[in-house]
Design a protein around this motif. Sequence first.
Motif, PDB file in Angstrom:
ATOM      1  N   HIS A   1       0.784  -1.127  -0.034  1.00  0.00           N
ATOM      2  CA  HIS A   1       0.031   0.157  -0.012  1.00  0.00           C
ATOM      3  C   HIS A   1       0.923   1.199  -0.066  1.00  0.00           C
ATOM      4  O   HIS A   1       2.024   1.114   0.412  1.00  0.00           O
ATOM      5  CB  HIS A   1      -1.210   0.089   1.301  1.00  0.00           C
ATOM      6  CG  HIS A   1      -0.066   0.038   2.491  1.00  0.00           C
ATOM      7  ND1 HIS A   1      -0.122   1.354   3.374  1.00  0.00           N
ATOM      8  CD2 HIS A   1       0.589  -0.744   3.111  1.00  0.00           C
ATOM      9  CE1 HIS A   1       0.784   0.808   4.343  1.00  0.00           C
ATOM     10  NE2 HIS A   1       1.120  -0.386   4.246  1.00  0.00           N
ATOM     11  N   ASP A   2       0.303   2.381  -0.560  1.00  0.00           N
ATOM     12  CA  ASP A   2       1.216   3.581  -0.377  1.00  0.00           C
ATOM     13  C   ASP A   2       0.300   4.770  -0.234  1.00  0.00           C
ATOM     14  O   ASP A   2       0.224   5.373   0.860  1.00  0.00           O
ATOM     15  CB  ASP A   2       1.978   3.531  -1.568  1.00  0.00           C
ATOM     16  CG  ASP A   2       2.911   4.580  -1.603  1.00  0.00           C
ATOM     17  OD1 ASP A   2       3.237   5.248  -0.550  1.00  0.00           O
ATOM     18  OD2 ASP A   2       3.607   5.217  -2.709  1.00  0.00           O
ATOM     19  N   CYS A   3      -0.167   5.087  -1.488  1.00  0.00           N
ATOM     20  CA  CYS A   3      -1.277   6.305  -1.229  1.00  0.00           C
ATOM     21  C   CYS A   3      -2.333   6.421  -0.368  1.00  0.00           C
ATOM     22  O   CYS A   3      -2.735   7.148   0.037  1.00  0.00           O
ATOM     23  CB  CYS A   3      -1.497   7.024  -2.650  1.00  0.00           C
ATOM     24  SG  CYS A   3      -2.727   5.893  -3.665  1.00  0.00           S
ATOM     25  N   ARG A   4      -3.123   5.376  -0.519  1.00  0.00           N
ATOM     26  CA  ARG A   4      -4.545   4.867   0.138  1.00  0.00           C
ATOM     27  C   ARG A   4      -5.451   6.041  -0.196  1.00  0.00           C
ATOM     28  O   ARG A   4      -6.319   6.238   0.283  1.00  0.00           O
ATOM     29  CB  ARG A   4      -4.310   4.894   1.688  1.00  0.00           C
ATOM     30  CG  ARG A   4      -3.413   4.093   2.068  1.00  0.00           C
ATOM     31  CD  ARG A   4      -3.709   3.499   3.392  1.00  0.00           C
ATOM     32  NE  ARG A   4      -2.864   2.434   4.037  1.00  0.00           N
ATOM     33  CZ  ARG A   4      -3.158   1.642   4.999  1.00  0.00           C
ATOM     34  NH1 ARG A   4      -4.264   1.796   5.702  1.00  0.00           N
ATOM     35  NH2 ARG A   4      -2.330   0.633   5.446  1.00  0.00           N
TER      36      ARG A   4
ATOM     37  N   GLY B   1      -6.260   5.927  -3.938  1.00  0.00           N
ATOM     38  CA  GLY B   1      -6.508   5.176  -5.240  1.00  0.00           C
ATOM     39  C   GLY B   1      -5.699   5.734  -6.491  1.00  0.00           C
ATOM     40  O   GLY B   1      -6.265   5.827  -7.587  1.00  0.00           O
ATOM     41  N   ILE B   2      -4.583   6.203  -6.165  1.00  0.00           N
ATOM     42  CA  ILE B   2      -3.854   6.929  -7.374  1.00  0.00           C
ATOM     43  C   ILE B   2      -2.570   6.146  -7.748  1.00  0.00           C
ATOM     44  O   ILE B   2      -1.860   6.182  -8.750  1.00  0.00           O
ATOM     45  CB  ILE B   2      -3.550   8.529  -7.185  1.00  0.00           C
ATOM     46  CG1 ILE B   2      -2.815   8.726  -5.855  1.00  0.00           C
ATOM     47  CG2 ILE B   2      -5.033   9.029  -7.378  1.00  0.00           C
ATOM     48  CD1 ILE B   2      -2.627  10.081  -5.707  1.00  0.00           C
ATOM     49  N   CYS B   3      -1.809   5.386  -6.705  1.00  0.00           N
ATOM     50  CA  CYS B   3      -0.669   4.896  -6.723  1.00  0.00           C
ATOM     51  C   CYS B   3      -0.931   3.513  -7.433  1.00  0.00           C
ATOM     52  O   CYS B   3       0.126   3.175  -8.112  1.00  0.00           O
ATOM     53  CB  CYS B   3       0.042   4.879  -5.676  1.00  0.00           C
ATOM     54  SG  CYS B   3      -0.361   3.619  -4.555  1.00  0.00           S
ATOM     55  N   GLY B   4      -1.769   2.644  -7.219  1.00  0.00           N
ATOM     56  CA  GLY B   4      -1.829   1.393  -7.787  1.00  0.00           C
ATOM     57  C   GLY B   4      -1.150   0.305  -7.167  1.00  0.00           C
ATOM     58  O   GLY B   4      -0.755  -0.709  -7.538  1.00  0.00           O
ATOM     59  N   THR B   5      -0.476   0.629  -5.840  1.00  0.00           N
ATOM     60  CA  THR B   5       0.194  -0.523  -5.046  1.00  0.00           C
ATOM     61  C   THR B   5      -0.732  -1.230  -4.451  1.00  0.00           C
ATOM     62  O   THR B   5      -0.350  -2.614  -4.392  1.00  0.00           O
ATOM     63  CB  THR B   5       1.044   0.404  -4.100  1.00  0.00           C
ATOM     64  OG1 THR B   5       1.645   1.671  -4.775  1.00  0.00           O
ATOM     65  CG2 THR B   5       2.116  -0.436  -3.434  1.00  0.00           C
ATOM     66  N   CYS B   6      -1.864  -1.008  -3.589  1.00  0.00           N
ATOM     67  CA  CYS B   6      -2.547  -1.943  -2.972  1.00  0.00           C
ATOM     68  C   CYS B   6      -3.261  -2.922  -4.046  1.00  0.00           C
ATOM     69  O   CYS B   6      -3.977  -2.359  -4.833  1.00  0.00           O
ATOM     70  CB  CYS B   6      -3.528  -1.069  -2.266  1.00  0.00           C
ATOM     71  SG  CYS B   6      -4.758  -0.319  -3.190  1.00  0.00           S
TER      72      CYS B   6
ATOM     73  N   THR C   1      -9.876   1.106  -5.900  1.00  0.00           N
ATOM     74  CA  THR C   1      -8.879   0.064  -5.645  1.00  0.00           C
ATOM     75  C   THR C   1      -9.086  -0.437  -4.010  1.00  0.00           C
ATOM     76  O   THR C   1      -9.869   0.008  -3.628  1.00  0.00           O
ATOM     77  CB  THR C   1      -7.344   1.033  -5.583  1.00  0.00           C
ATOM     78  OG1 THR C   1      -7.650   2.133  -4.635  1.00  0.00           O
ATOM     79  CG2 THR C   1      -6.913   1.355  -6.914  1.00  0.00           C
TER      80      THR C   1
ATOM     81  N   CYS D   1      -7.783   0.243  -1.514  1.00  0.00           N
ATOM     82  CA  CYS D   1      -7.535   1.062  -0.173  1.00  0.00           C
ATOM     83  C   CYS D   1      -8.777   2.000  -0.236  1.00  0.00           C
ATOM     84  O   CYS D   1      -9.037   2.634   0.744  1.00  0.00           O
ATOM     85  CB  CYS D   1      -6.299   2.084  -0.475  1.00  0.00           C
ATOM     86  SG  CYS D   1      -6.140   2.997  -2.049  1.00  0.00           S
TER      87      CYS D   1
HETATM   88  S1  FES Z   1      -2.611   2.416  -1.750  1.00  0.00           S
HETATM   89 FE1  FES Z   1      -2.407   3.767  -3.992  1.00  0.00          FE
HETATM   90  S2  FES Z   1      -3.984   3.134  -5.110  1.00  0.00           S
HETATM   91 FE2  FES Z   1      -4.441   1.892  -3.041  1.00  0.00          FE
END
Ligand code: FES
Lengths: 205, 246
Positions: free
Chosen positions: B56-59, B61-66, B82, B84
């Motif tokens: 997870h990163d941005c939480r 919905g913009i980074c695409g990590t989760c 996403t 998050c």
């Molecule tokens: S944590 Fe970045 S999109 Fe979900």
Amino acid sequence: MSLAGIFLITFLLVHLGINLLVILNEDPMVFNRAAHFMGTNKVIKIFEIVLFGGFLLHIIYALILQVQNWLARPKRYHKMTRSDTSAFSRWMIHTALIVFAFLAIHLADFYFKAKFGDVGETSEEGVHDLASLIIDKFQMPGFVIFYVASFIFLGFHLIHGFQSAFKTLGLNNKTYTPVIQVLSILYTIIVVGGFTAIPIVIYFQ
Amino acid sequence: MDLKLKIWRQKNASERGRFVNYKISNISPDSSFLEMLDVLNEELISFGEEPVVFDHDCREGICGTCGMYINGRPHGPDELITACQLHMRKFRDGETIVIEPWRARAFPVIKDLMVDRSAFDELMQDSGYVSVNTGNAPDANTIPVQKEQADLSMDAATCIGCGACVAACKNASAMLFVSAKVSHLALLPQGRVEAKKRAALMVAKMDALGFGNCTNTGACEAECPKGIKLTNIARLNREYYKASIF
Ligand code: FES
Ligand code: HEM
Ligand code: SF4
């Protein structure tokens, strides 16, 4: 894959057209003559080779595609997918295997009999009485049920395959895709309806 | 809310892994899915257990990590979000939630729910860029771009590389991702020049990385948090054919 599929789709229409003669025409000779023409005409002979090539290509590509796709997910999910997709598209390989089994039995029953087996002659020189062979076969209820069931699975294969082939070929947009979707359903209804009608009508005649 | 969780636990890439059941209570329906997992992890840590590892990163919905597969769907039971952005009110009280990592040969599990998505980076490094000299920034409006083209390009460019399309696809195919990248470049003048070559190279790289092939099932489109459309895949196919024929 898609081109071979579309080719097979056109073949099915021709095949259906000729076969319908068995039930649409009182005189069995009409069908026998048509079948005789299809079995002996030089141009049709060449198309027959192309047709077998089309099937072979479609099947070989399908197997490569499917094996690669299975290998791409070595560990499967525990929970079954709940994504919003059509069941027909998810079961393509399974409907394909049923169609393949049907095809083998179907060819053994009619195609190879007509070519190499002894089918009764008719009054006309060289024309075999295929109509009677077909009508005899479809007196058996088990045979009728097997055919009808196979066509339904073929329909499942086609309802996804028809529209999928166009997308694979790069045709997918707001204007044409809904039209293709409707055509794919219409085509499937006509082909499945037509082919299932033959054994059913013969059985109840 | 009280919930039962069934979570995939795996120590490292080589360990086999298994599901472990957890019970969790007093979860606010207004909390996010990842906050719920945070609560679980706090509890696990207080018992001296290993917390569940997830990306997870941005939480927002913009980074695409989760990325995780929740009850049979990537990013869980809601549209265009996403993981998050998923709220706990999307679940019933007492429900069992099954959480799995993305499953694809090209995305091996690193630990628990975290997978290695560097295959996407490799794809972009291989051929997902513009290499022609586009010169200095031109004056405004000297290169006309149709509004429709620009919009389609921007839509494709919203792909955040989360991998949900691969996770959802029954063939673990990366076609939606690749088609989004190919489309957003092919629709604008700078990227247009190399469009077909880029399509051919990216498809070859995608195959080499062990992704599957597209059969137009459409699970990717149904699950993409950014609403990337299947029509992009048709555009990718067109560019691909152009590259192989001309
Ligand atoms: S944590 Fe970045 S999109 Fe979900
Ligand atoms: C003989 C046995 C057959 C086999 C083994 C077979 C196998 C397959 C497979 C595995 C696929 C792709 C599966 C997927 O989308 O997940 C497919 C697609 C397709 N099949 Fe068949 N099939 C058979 C017969 C037929 C017939 C008789 C027709 C048409 C009359 C047909 C038309 C199509 C079409 C149009 C597609 C879609 C192609 C694409 O999207 O590129 N198939 N087939
Ligand atoms: S296409 Fe959609 S699902 Fe696939 S990586 Fe991009 S944002 Fe995620």
